[in-house]
Motif scaffolding. Structure first.
Motif, PDB file in Angstrom:
ATOM      1  N   GLY A 140       0.817  -1.205   0.000  1.00 44.57           N
ATOM      2  CA  GLY A 140       0.000   0.000   0.000  1.00 44.57           C
ATOM      3  C   GLY A 140       0.853   1.257   0.000  1.00 44.57           C
ATOM      4  O   GLY A 140       0.553   2.221  -0.697  1.00 44.57           O
ATOM      5  N   ALA A 141       1.934   1.264   0.776  1.00 46.37           N
ATOM      6  CA  ALA A 141       2.803   2.435   0.861  1.00 46.37           C
ATOM      7  C   ALA A 141       3.477   2.740  -0.470  1.00 46.37           C
ATOM      8  O   ALA A 141       3.820   3.887  -0.754  1.00 46.37           O
ATOM      9  N   SER A 142       3.657   1.735  -1.296  1.00 47.27           N
ATOM     10  CA  SER A 142       4.301   1.952  -2.595  1.00 47.27           C
ATOM     11  C   SER A 142       3.385   2.668  -3.585  1.00 47.27           C
ATOM     12  O   SER A 142       3.859   3.295  -4.531  1.00 47.27           O
ATOM     13  N   PHE A 143       2.073   2.556  -3.411  1.00 46.29           N
ATOM     14  CA  PHE A 143       1.102   3.079  -4.379  1.00 46.29           C
ATOM     15  C   PHE A 143       1.479   2.615  -5.791  1.00 46.29           C
ATOM     16  O   PHE A 143       1.347   3.357  -6.761  1.00 46.29           O
ATOM     17  N   ASP A 144       1.918   1.363  -5.903  1.00 44.78           N
ATOM     18  CA  ASP A 144       2.418   0.840  -7.184  1.00 44.78           C
ATOM     19  C   ASP A 144       1.822  -0.538  -7.470  1.00 44.78           C
ATOM     20  O   ASP A 144       2.484  -1.567  -7.304  1.00 44.78           O
ATOM     21  N   PRO A 145       0.565  -0.613  -7.923  1.00 41.63           N
ATOM     22  CA  PRO A 145      -0.048  -1.913  -8.211  1.00 41.63           C
ATOM     23  C   PRO A 145       0.711  -2.727  -9.252  1.00 41.63           C
ATOM     24  O   PRO A 145       0.728  -3.962  -9.175  1.00 41.63           O
ATOM     25  N   GLU A 146       1.330  -2.078 -10.225  1.00 40.75           N
ATOM     26  CA  GLU A 146       2.035  -2.822 -11.268  1.00 40.75           C
ATOM     27  C   GLU A 146       3.193  -3.624 -10.688  1.00 40.75           C
ATOM     28  O   GLU A 146       3.421  -4.772 -11.081  1.00 40.75           O
ATOM     29  N   LEU A 147       3.922  -3.041  -9.755  1.00 43.77           N
ATOM     30  CA  LEU A 147       5.025  -3.775  -9.144  1.00 43.77           C
ATOM     31  C   LEU A 147       4.503  -4.888  -8.235  1.00 43.77           C
ATOM     32  O   LEU A 147       5.089  -5.976  -8.172  1.00 43.77           O
ATOM     33  N   VAL A 395      13.501  -5.945  -3.528  1.00 41.87           N
ATOM     34  CA  VAL A 395      14.201  -4.726  -3.095  1.00 41.87           C
ATOM     35  C   VAL A 395      13.583  -3.492  -3.742  1.00 41.87           C
ATOM     36  O   VAL A 395      13.503  -2.423  -3.110  1.00 41.87           O
ATOM     37  N   ARG A 396      13.105  -3.597  -4.980  1.00 43.62           N
ATOM     38  CA  ARG A 396      12.439  -2.451  -5.614  1.00 43.62           C
ATOM     39  C   ARG A 396      11.170  -2.072  -4.854  1.00 43.62           C
ATOM     40  O   ARG A 396      10.907  -0.885  -4.617  1.00 43.62           O
ATOM     41  N   LEU A 397      10.388  -3.069  -4.470  1.00 45.50           N
ATOM     42  CA  LEU A 397       9.163  -2.788  -3.731  1.00 45.50           C
ATOM     43  C   LEU A 397       9.494  -2.210  -2.353  1.00 45.50           C
ATOM     44  O   LEU A 397       8.812  -1.285  -1.873  1.00 45.50           O
ATOM     45  N   ALA A 398      10.530  -2.727  -1.710  1.00 42.43           N
ATOM     46  CA  ALA A 398      10.936  -2.189  -0.411  1.00 42.43           C
ATOM     47  C   ALA A 398      11.355  -0.727  -0.531  1.00 42.43           C
ATOM     48  O   ALA A 398      10.973   0.117   0.295  1.00 42.43           O
ATOM     49  N   ARG A 399      12.126  -0.410  -1.556  1.00 45.28           N
ATOM     50  CA  ARG A 399      12.549   0.984  -1.757  1.00 45.28           C
ATOM     51  C   ARG A 399      11.345   1.908  -1.923  1.00 45.28           C
ATOM     52  O   ARG A 399      11.283   2.990  -1.333  1.00 45.28           O
ATOM     53  N   GLU A 400      10.397   1.486  -2.738  1.00 42.58           N
ATOM     54  CA  GLU A 400       9.243   2.334  -3.035  1.00 42.58           C
ATOM     55  C   GLU A 400       8.314   2.508  -1.847  1.00 42.58           C
ATOM     56  O   GLU A 400       7.499   3.438  -1.836  1.00 42.58           O
ATOM     57  N   SER A 401       8.405   1.642  -0.859  1.00 41.12           N
ATOM     58  CA  SER A 401       7.459   1.695   0.251  1.00 41.12           C
ATOM     59  C   SER A 401       8.009   2.385   1.491  1.00 41.12           C
ATOM     60  O   SER A 401       7.293   2.531   2.479  1.00 41.12           O
ATOM     61  N   VAL A 402       9.270   2.825   1.465  1.00 47.28           N
ATOM     62  CA  VAL A 402       9.811   3.585   2.586  1.00 47.28           C
ATOM     63  C   VAL A 402       9.199   4.985   2.548  1.00 47.28           C
ATOM     64  O   VAL A 402       9.242   5.670   1.522  1.00 47.28           O
ATOM     65  N   VAL A 403       8.629   5.408   3.673  1.00 45.43           N
ATOM     66  CA  VAL A 403       7.924   6.692   3.736  1.00 45.43           C
ATOM     67  C   VAL A 403       8.737   7.669   4.595  1.00 45.43           C
ATOM     68  O   VAL A 403       8.993   7.405   5.772  1.00 45.43           O
ATOM     69  N   VAL A 587      18.789   6.302  -2.795  1.00 47.84           N
ATOM     70  CA  VAL A 587      17.414   6.184  -3.297  1.00 47.84           C
ATOM     71  C   VAL A 587      16.616   7.355  -2.744  1.00 47.84           C
ATOM     72  O   VAL A 587      16.686   7.660  -1.549  1.00 47.84           O
ATOM     73  N   ASN A 588      15.869   8.002  -3.612  1.00 49.17           N
ATOM     74  CA  ASN A 588      14.995   9.094  -3.203  1.00 49.17           C
ATOM     75  C   ASN A 588      13.675   8.501  -2.721  1.00 49.17           C
ATOM     76  O   ASN A 588      13.011   7.786  -3.477  1.00 49.17           O
ATOM     77  N   PRO A 589      13.268   8.751  -1.483  1.00 48.50           N
ATOM     78  CA  PRO A 589      12.041   8.122  -0.979  1.00 48.50           C
ATOM     79  C   PRO A 589      10.814   8.558  -1.762  1.00 48.50           C
ATOM     80  O   PRO A 589      10.694   9.719  -2.171  1.00 48.50           O
ATOM     81  N   SER A 590       9.897   7.608  -1.972  1.00 44.39           N
ATOM     82  CA  SER A 590       8.670   7.909  -2.713  1.00 44.39           C
ATOM     83  C   SER A 590       7.448   7.241  -2.100  1.00 44.39           C
ATOM     84  O   SER A 590       6.368   7.302  -2.675  1.00 44.39           O
ATOM     85  N   GLY A 591       7.587   6.578  -0.943  1.00 46.08           N
ATOM     86  CA  GLY A 591       6.451   5.924  -0.312  1.00 46.08           C
ATOM     87  C   GLY A 591       5.473   6.939   0.262  1.00 46.08           C
ATOM     88  O   GLY A 591       5.839   8.073   0.597  1.00 46.08           O
ATOM     89  N   ARG A 592       4.229   6.521   0.371  1.00 43.54           N
ATOM     90  CA  ARG A 592       3.180   7.342   0.963  1.00 43.54           C
ATOM     91  C   ARG A 592       2.421   6.494   1.981  1.00 43.54           C
ATOM     92  O   ARG A 592       2.268   5.282   1.811  1.00 43.54           O
ATOM     93  N   LEU A 593       1.916   7.134   3.007  1.00 39.84           N
ATOM     94  CA  LEU A 593       1.273   6.392   4.091  1.00 39.84           C
ATOM     95  C   LEU A 593      -0.014   5.705   3.624  1.00 39.84           C
ATOM     96  O   LEU A 593      -0.940   6.379   3.156  1.00 39.84           O
ATOM     97  N   PRO A 594      -0.116   4.379   3.804  1.00 41.42           N
ATOM     98  CA  PRO A 594      -1.372   3.683   3.519  1.00 41.42           C
ATOM     99  C   PRO A 594      -2.316   3.708   4.716  1.00 41.42           C
ATOM    100  O   PRO A 594      -3.453   3.263   4.623  1.00 41.42           O
ATOM    101  N   VAL A 595      -1.805   4.184   5.836  1.00 41.66           N
ATOM    102  CA  VAL A 595      -2.581   4.372   7.069  1.00 41.66           C
ATOM    103  C   VAL A 595      -2.128   5.690   7.682  1.00 41.66           C
ATOM    104  O   VAL A 595      -0.985   6.102   7.510  1.00 41.66           O
ATOM    105  N   SER A 596      -3.007   6.344   8.399  1.00 38.38           N
ATOM    106  CA  SER A 596      -2.614   7.555   9.098  1.00 38.38           C
ATOM    107  C   SER A 596      -1.737   7.195  10.296  1.00 38.38           C
ATOM    108  O   SER A 596      -1.863   6.113  10.860  1.00 38.38           O
ATOM    109  N   VAL A 597      -0.853   8.114  10.674  1.00 37.66           N
ATOM    110  CA  VAL A 597      -0.054   7.938  11.884  1.00 37.66           C
ATOM    111  C   VAL A 597      -0.674   8.800  12.970  1.00 37.66           C
ATOM    112  O   VAL A 597      -0.693  10.029  12.859  1.00 37.66           O
ATOM    113  N   PRO A 598      -1.214   8.193  14.032  1.00 36.99           N
ATOM    114  CA  PRO A 598      -1.920   8.977  15.055  1.00 36.99           C
ATOM    115  C   PRO A 598      -0.962   9.815  15.899  1.00 36.99           C
ATOM    116  O   PRO A 598       0.235   9.529  15.985  1.00 36.99           O
TER     117      PRO A 598
END
Length: 787
Positions: A140-147, A395-403, A587-598
């Motif tokens: 979810g954090a990757s916002f990348d369904p294709e990957l 590793v590509r999916l891990a990189r894309e999901s770091v927020v 790597v330039n971070p590109s992940g986005r939160l799939p859940v809010s952080v309270p």
């Protein structure tokens, strides 16, 4: 495979590949005895531990009196449960052993039907030495369904090569309470994100020839208090508008061929006994023709946990009537109790035939009744579960999901700086893995075998990139021992920058801080980790707080002093590499939160899908505003959004037909000095409706990679169906009236809003409605970076 002949000597029609699967199943079913029929409706878990030390509570209650193998298979067998996912087994040896078991099953019964083999595959094929991918929250954090689809294809190929036919994934539960231990298994808190990502996973797995099983249908994630298997206090609108859409999307857009029931009870009715969900909705209204399999022990739980069945036979009757076709993981209520009840006339044999027909059709579709079926692949000697191609996707999916949540300029880590790596998860490979990864799920019971994989920790990977590095754990993940904090404080005080890694250890049923049955009382960091954070922040050394967790934890005022905050949700076996690459700037971070952080840790979690009274207001002293909202994430470059406009309809840009589509566009430019990926999000705001609506909800998104100075148009085509919701009568409608489409950097950061009016009569829509917002990206000529 032996061939069954008819009395006249002709070939058996159920083996005739010229006939349809339905015709073949209909030819075989009448020739089967009651015992042969029910044998196809059960699985057998030959490797399950009956000592009480297995993976789940109540497991030993259900498997303590299993009959001998020869007795179990004498009439055939429906499924084999987790031959690779129960104990460590070498891939080649496991495939040969599975083939031997299949040969015995074929030889033992009259019709020679092989078993369908299923395995867990949520973070990869749950087998020893198989690639461990990031958890679904990371998808979810990757916002990348294709990957995600490419990952599922790799998973499916490894499973099919080993002789496995069915995967128990994806989990499509929408997160409703972060305290729930299985939050790590969900894709996020938004149904559109969960549905589009989950459908992509299904497409990948099914393309590889493996039956995808949607979990957990439905309502499981909305349990009271976030407690596993607790009752679900959910109304029909929340069920229809939040919980069900991801399953609709995965069926229609993914083509899933199996569904697993939820353990939940909704308004007092357990799903395993709910014909309204499993038959009326799933089959009659949605047209699903595949198999419904029981979550493990769910049939007998109707008796032992829910108290709606008097005995095993009664539980079998209720489950069959509701629409469950196969009892998993092992033979129990659908075995002798069901046969005896059918003979007594207490269970209509037509219900057994209904389930059997679906099972046979699926086996035929898988080729299990074809003359040419063979137990062992020709290339079994070359079988590997972890290869370069799989690791590349991991590793590509891990990189894309770091927020990247916060950055005051300390990241990327300054070259040549003295770095202190602090925290209990910094040097722990297991901190990268979710609870359904093989090492955590099964391997912990077989420590002599080791992990079976090389899983570098964050400290390992940083040490390869940062020469001046010291390490102190400070504390453990759980427990109240603070004796290590002074040494951690001293190391942090002596450094130029401190990387402070805190988080979870995934496990099962209390053996971890995250995972199935590992629910939380509140959203404070486990153990004394918060004490460690406060002590290290007090040193004045710039702190990069790295959260390696299975759920979002509260980041209140005590954490405001961090120079940077990075969120990672169990990144898989190469997560240490991905994190180190982000921290050092490779790597330039590109992940986005799939859940809010309270921001607050108390037991009042609230996802962003809230109506006005669910937000901050003057009638309550409690402010649920998150520290970081759904969709939030930063980059090491900067982006400018401009020129939001309605492209279609041209004649009246504000008019959006209730049966039509509106196209809206925004221009995005990379105004920074390095390449980066922006995630463009589109939200719907419906200010006045006949029922209360979320203030905003996601209806479209895309990842947008841009070079420095590069500009692109992003156009969304939004069908009016996407704006539908459950109205006063319980029917899904598109209601005329004023709405807004909001381009957002997150759910809480609106870049531009376009007022529109849905025009026309109120329109009822159903299962065949449009589900997706289309996206088109038009790169423009690069412009100077001063734009």
């Amino acid at each position: 495979m032996r061939s069954q002949s008819l009395e006249d000597g002709g070939a058996a029609p159920w083996r005739d590949q010229r006939l349809s699967p339905t015709d073949r199943a209909d030819a075989l079913l009448p020739k089967m005895s009651l015992e042969e029929k029910t044998a196809q409706l059960v699985g057998v878990w030959v490797g399950a531990d009956a000592s009480g030390e297995g993976v789940a509570p109540h497991q030993s209650d259900m498997i303590s009196e299993l009959p001998q193998w020869s007795t179990v298979i004498q009439h055939g067998l429906g499924q084999l449960t987790r031959p690779f996912g129960t104990a460590p087994v070498d891939p080649v040896s496991g495939a040969r052993s599975l083939a031997a078991s299949q040969a015995q099953i074929v030889a033992a019964s009259r019709f020679g039907i092989p078993a369908q083999v299923h395995e867990e595959c949520l973070t990869g094929f749950a087998a020893w030495r198989a690639t461990v991918y990031p958890t679904p929250l990371s998808w979810g954090a990757s916002f990348d369904p294709e990957l995600v689809e490419a990952m599922a294809d790799r998973i499916g190929r490894s499973m099919r090569a080993a002789g496995v036919h069915q995967g128990l994934a994806p989990v499509l539960d929408v997160t409703r309470d972060y305290r729930w231990g299985r939050t790590e298994e969900t894709i996020g808190e938004d149904p559109y994100l969960v549905g589009t990502t989950g459908a992509a996973y299904v497409r990948g797995l099914e393309r590889a020839g493996v039956v995808a099983t949607l979990k957990h249908f439905a309502g499981y994630s909305a349990s009271r208090g976030g407690r596993n298997l607790a009752p679900v206090p959910m109304g029909r609108r929340e069920l229809a508008d939040v919980i069900l859409p991801p399953f609709e999307m995965a069926l229609r857009l993914g083509g899933a061929r199996s569904v697993m029931n939820s353990y939940a009870e909704i308004d007092g009715l357990p799903v395993a006994a709910d014909s309204g969900l499993l038959t009326e909705l799933l089959r009659h209204r949605w047209g699903f023709t595949g198999t419904v399999v029981a979550d493990y022990f769910a049939v007998r739980f109707l008796q032992t946990l829910h108290g709606v069945a008097g005995d095993a036979a009664d539980a079998a009757r209720l489950a069959l009537r509701a629409g469950i076709d196969v009892e998993l993981p092992t033979v129990d209520a659908f075995g002798a109790p069901l046969v005896e009840a059918a003979r007594r006339g207490e269970v209509d044999e037509a219900l057994i035939d209904r389930a059997l027909r679906r099972v046979l059709i699926q086996k035929i579709e898988l080729g299990l009744l074809d003359e040419g079926w063979q137990e062992l692949p020709d290339d079994v000697a070359a079988l590997r579960f972890d290869d370069d191609a799989s690791q590349d996707i991991a590793v590509r999916l891990a990189r894309e999901s770091v927020v990247l949540l916060r950055n005051t300029g300390v990241l990327p880590l300054p070259v040549g700086s003295r770095i202190a790596v602090i925290g209990p998860v910094a040097d722990d490979p297991m901190a990268m893995l979710g609870c359904y990864s093989f090492p955590n799920h099964v391997g912990v019971h077989h420590s002599d075998f080791g992990l079976g994989l090389d899983i570098p920790s964050l400290r390992d990977e940083l040490a390869r990139r940062v020469p001046l590095l010291t390490h102190q754990p400070g504390c453990t993940i759980t427990g109240d021992d603070t004796s290590g904090i002074p040494a951690a404080v001293a190391a942090a005080a002596d450094a130029d920058v401190c990387v402070l890694a805190v988080g979870d250890r995934a496990g099962m049923f209390g053996r971890g801080t995250s995972g199935e049955g590992c629910d939380a009382v509140d959203l404070r960091l486990p153990g004394v980790q918060a004490d460690l954070v406060r002590a290290v922040l007090a040193t004045g050394t710039p702190v990069v707080l790295v959260l390696m967790t299975g759920r979002p934890y509260a980041l209140g005022p005590d954490f405001d002093g961090a120079a940077a905050v990075v969120q990672a949700f169990f990144l898989g076996q190469l997560g240490g590499q991905a994190l180190a690459e982000v921290l050092t700037g490779a790597v330039n971070p590109s992940g986005r939160l799939p859940v809010s952080v309270p921001r607050h840790a108390g037991g009042l979690p609230s996802t962003y899908l809230a109506p006005p009274l669910g937000r901050r207001n003057k009638v309550s002293s409690v402010d649920p505003t998150p520290a970081y909202p759904f969709g939030h994430g930063l980059s090491y470059t900067t982006f400018e959004w401009s020129d939001a406009t309605v492209v279609e309809p041209r004649d009246d840009p504000a008019a959006w037909p209730v049966d039509g589509e509106v196209r809206v566009r925004i221009t995005v430019a990379n105004t920074g000095e390095r390449p980066g990926t922006e995630v463009v999000q589109l939200y719907l705001h419906d200010p006045v409706a006949q029922t209360t609506r979320p203030v905003v909800r996601l209806i479209g998104y895309t990842r947008l990679p841009l070079a420095p100075g590069e500009v692109a148009h992003v156009t969304f085509g939004v069908p009016a169906d996407v704006a539908s919701f459950t109205g006063l009568t319980g029917q899904r409608i598109v209601e005329p009236g004023d709405v807004e489409l909001r381009f957002g950097r997150s759910s809480g950061d609106v870049a531009a809003a376009l007022p529109l009016r849905l025009v026309g009569p109120e329109r009822q829509v159903g299962y065949e409605r449009e589900l997706l917002t289309s996206v088109r990206v038009e790169p423009l000529v690069a412009v100077p970076q001063s734009v």
